[in-house]
Design an enzyme around this catalytic site. Sequence first.
Site, PDB file in Angstrom:
ATOM      1  N   GLY A  97      47.547 -12.208 -86.794  1.00  0.00           N
ATOM      2  CA  GLY A  97      46.184 -12.299 -86.278  1.00  0.00           C
ATOM      3  C   GLY A  97      46.220 -11.938 -84.612  1.00  0.00           C
ATOM      4  O   GLY A  97      46.711 -11.065 -84.354  1.00  0.00           O
ATOM      5  N   ARG A 118      57.220 -19.684 -85.927  1.00  0.00           N
ATOM      6  CA  ARG A 118      58.263 -21.027 -86.268  1.00  0.00           C
ATOM      7  C   ARG A 118      59.064 -20.330 -87.786  1.00  0.00           C
ATOM      8  O   ARG A 118      60.198 -20.815 -87.838  1.00  0.00           O
ATOM      9  CB  ARG A 118      57.363 -22.016 -86.825  1.00  0.00           C
ATOM     10  CG  ARG A 118      57.978 -23.123 -87.230  1.00  0.00           C
ATOM     11  CD  ARG A 118      57.136 -24.198 -87.982  1.00  0.00           C
ATOM     12  NE  ARG A 118      56.613 -23.843 -89.167  1.00  0.00           N
ATOM     13  CZ  ARG A 118      57.125 -23.898 -90.447  1.00  0.00           C
ATOM     14  NH1 ARG A 118      58.443 -24.455 -90.543  1.00  0.00           N
ATOM     15  NH2 ARG A 118      56.634 -23.526 -91.410  1.00  0.00           N
ATOM     16  N   SER A 249      39.235 -22.212 -76.428  1.00  0.00           N
ATOM     17  CA  SER A 249      38.102 -22.032 -77.152  1.00  0.00           C
ATOM     18  C   SER A 249      36.786 -22.642 -76.238  1.00  0.00           C
ATOM     19  O   SER A 249      37.040 -23.383 -75.508  1.00  0.00           O
ATOM     20  CB  SER A 249      37.912 -23.025 -78.390  1.00  0.00           C
ATOM     21  OG  SER A 249      36.862 -22.860 -79.081  1.00  0.00           O
ATOM     22  N   TYR A 309      39.325 -30.859 -82.830  1.00  0.00           N
ATOM     23  CA  TYR A 309      39.685 -29.733 -82.220  1.00  0.00           C
ATOM     24  C   TYR A 309      39.314 -29.262 -80.743  1.00  0.00           C
ATOM     25  O   TYR A 309      39.829 -28.762 -80.012  1.00  0.00           O
ATOM     26  CB  TYR A 309      39.325 -28.406 -83.348  1.00  0.00           C
ATOM     27  CG  TYR A 309      39.673 -26.985 -83.188  1.00  0.00           C
ATOM     28  CD1 TYR A 309      40.993 -26.555 -83.148  1.00  0.00           C
ATOM     29  CD2 TYR A 309      38.765 -26.191 -82.288  1.00  0.00           C
ATOM     30  CE1 TYR A 309      41.411 -25.349 -82.654  1.00  0.00           C
ATOM     31  CE2 TYR A 309      39.114 -24.876 -82.146  1.00  0.00           C
ATOM     32  CZ  TYR A 309      40.309 -24.561 -82.056  1.00  0.00           C
ATOM     33  OH  TYR A 309      40.792 -23.223 -81.930  1.00  0.00           O
ATOM     34  N   LYS A 313      41.007 -28.505 -77.147  1.00  0.00           N
ATOM     35  CA  LYS A 313      40.925 -27.509 -76.522  1.00  0.00           C
ATOM     36  C   LYS A 313      40.123 -27.925 -75.070  1.00  0.00           C
ATOM     37  O   LYS A 313      40.604 -27.303 -74.134  1.00  0.00           O
ATOM     38  CB  LYS A 313      39.992 -26.405 -77.206  1.00  0.00           C
ATOM     39  CG  LYS A 313      40.691 -25.861 -78.409  1.00  0.00           C
ATOM     40  CD  LYS A 313      41.889 -25.165 -77.924  1.00  0.00           C
ATOM     41  CE  LYS A 313      42.831 -24.785 -79.039  1.00  0.00           C
ATOM     42  NZ  LYS A 313      44.047 -24.070 -78.547  1.00  0.00           N
ATOM     43  N   VAL A 346      36.946 -14.520 -84.584  1.00  0.00           N
ATOM     44  CA  VAL A 346      37.772 -13.657 -84.804  1.00  0.00           C
ATOM     45  C   VAL A 346      38.101 -13.338 -86.455  1.00  0.00           C
ATOM     46  O   VAL A 346      38.229 -14.460 -87.009  1.00  0.00           O
ATOM     47  CB  VAL A 346      39.323 -13.445 -84.063  1.00  0.00           C
ATOM     48  CG1 VAL A 346      39.989 -12.181 -84.518  1.00  0.00           C
ATOM     49  CG2 VAL A 346      38.713 -13.442 -82.741  1.00  0.00           C
ATOM     50  N   LYS A 347      37.872 -12.183 -86.784  1.00  0.00           N
ATOM     51  CA  LYS A 347      38.354 -12.095 -88.318  1.00  0.00           C
ATOM     52  C   LYS A 347      39.966 -12.203 -88.677  1.00  0.00           C
ATOM     53  O   LYS A 347      40.423 -11.123 -88.696  1.00  0.00           O
ATOM     54  CB  LYS A 347      37.761 -10.553 -88.884  1.00  0.00           C
ATOM     55  CG  LYS A 347      36.255 -10.436 -88.731  1.00  0.00           C
ATOM     56  CD  LYS A 347      35.629  -9.007 -89.186  1.00  0.00           C
ATOM     57  CE  LYS A 347      34.301  -8.871 -88.654  1.00  0.00           C
ATOM     58  NZ  LYS A 347      34.151  -7.395 -89.133  1.00  0.00           N
ATOM     59  N   THR A 348      40.109 -13.041 -88.838  1.00  0.00           N
ATOM     60  CA  THR A 348      41.680 -13.458 -89.372  1.00  0.00           C
ATOM     61  C   THR A 348      41.581 -14.476 -90.427  1.00  0.00           C
ATOM     62  O   THR A 348      40.827 -15.151 -90.790  1.00  0.00           O
ATOM     63  CB  THR A 348      42.498 -13.999 -87.910  1.00  0.00           C
ATOM     64  OG1 THR A 348      42.088 -15.339 -87.497  1.00  0.00           O
ATOM     65  CG2 THR A 348      42.212 -13.171 -86.715  1.00  0.00           C
TER      66      THR A 348
END
Length: 545
Positions: A97, A118, A249, A309, A313, A346-348
Amino acid sequence: MEKNESADEHLEMEPKREKERDHNDEGSDSEEDREEEIRDRECHEREKKMSDKKQRAKERREKRRQEISLLRTIPYSDHQRWWSADTIAVVTGANRGIGFEIVHQLALHGVTVILTSRDAAVGEEAAKVLQEGGLNVFFHQLDIVDPSSIKAFCEWLQQNYGGLDILVKCLFQFDRFEVDRLYEDISLSIFLGFVNNAGVNFNYGSVNRLEFSEQVIVTNYFGTKNIIKAMIPLMRPSASGARIVNVSSRLGRLNGRRNRIGDLSLRHQLEDVDSLSEELIDKTVTTFLDQVKDGSWTSGGWPQTYTDYSMSKLAVNTYTRLMAKVLSERPEGQKIYINCYCPGWVKTAMTGWSGHTSPEEGADTGVWLALLPDQVVTGKFFSERREPFIVSVCISYWIRPCVGPFSRFCSSNQSLDIDLSNEESKRRLFNRLLYRSKQRGFLELDLVLGKWVEEHIHSLDENGIKSLVSVLDQENPDLWKWLSDQEKPPEAMNINPVFCAVREKVVNNLNNYAAPETRATPEQQWVRGWDDFKKGRDGPVSGNQ
């Protein structure tokens, strides 16, 4: 007899009454139809306005995307390249990504990058892909929520590289089907960079689940703090300053139009960087988690979309501003500049591949922030290489104190130290002004103003610098209209020598290259569009030169 006459009259009146009832019913039906027609028309107008608004937003995004694509083709000049192959960047959670793409782009610029994740197996495979392309990329395992892993990584980094120079903390999101993989490394950090890509989210689409709020906060916020605190002592002294970039974000904005904290008092406390503290940020997220546990969070004034979330952020963005203040007190040669940015949708795998931005575009602003020449920007939030206006009101701009003989010139945005007493201070000042002129987020000004400043800044005296700063302080749309004679400039600009010189250059270009029939009337706005050709017999004569 009278009864019969009365009955006859009743019979005669009945058709009239029925006719009146029918007429009233028709009138009522007609009125209801008109009201329904009005409602339908209003609904249609609202839908059309919403559709037009979305289309305009899409067009703006596409235009900005094209502008950034053009800027990315402009190479850094030799005097801008403060980094080399000896510059060390650490990127965590970089096996895929945005994190992977940041590693890729930094390595393409000649930086030595430590890719971490990780999972050692997938991290090693990701590093091999880039190594096969001839890039200086190396791998080491790192789990940002595991203190022993952080300690082992720091010892390895110190022993093998003597530290690092950039930290970029990047965003990574887990969907609701990845609960069992909670502790997968999602931090992206560049130290010389350290790119810190730490974040999880268990929500997807319109879902707003809070049963994993504690994990989200611990990983996204506390994990980010842990890795930043561990890396700061390892960041190497540098005349250009070390860098930390937190990939965050827009959902974490304090003053967003939507999805912001409803408690005005708390919002003001988090905005006030002078009284802001780590304890206040910790207390805010702890209060949120307590209310989630007892079920009272809905009345607490917390964000209503991706709540946990967004809170994590928001804490990261606020912590970024706090650390900018703390790190600004470091002596010259040991400065660390910290900023955050939103990569967009994003396209991930994180977004289920439903985003509208490519990983290359999502990584761009993070790489741009990490490599800013002579960076003095710190404590700010960026998106698409610029500060969103709605965010800028709650971001503090911290710059180094300047000692020795200098002139302090107060512009409309911040106090600027003009110190021309030695070559080093001049170099830093000139690079700062070059940055402000070339990275305005307005393509025409980036090219025209940036080129002029690059050619003339070394010949400006103190008064010339002050005139330049006055020009740079103007808003982009106004400045461009004044320079191109679409509007009459204010008197202060008319007597500004820098403005007059740049306007003369713009007007000369128009006179030399724009056909007379395409020129707009002076002090009139140009027709929107990029071409200068007349569109058909009845089309506009003037275009955007």
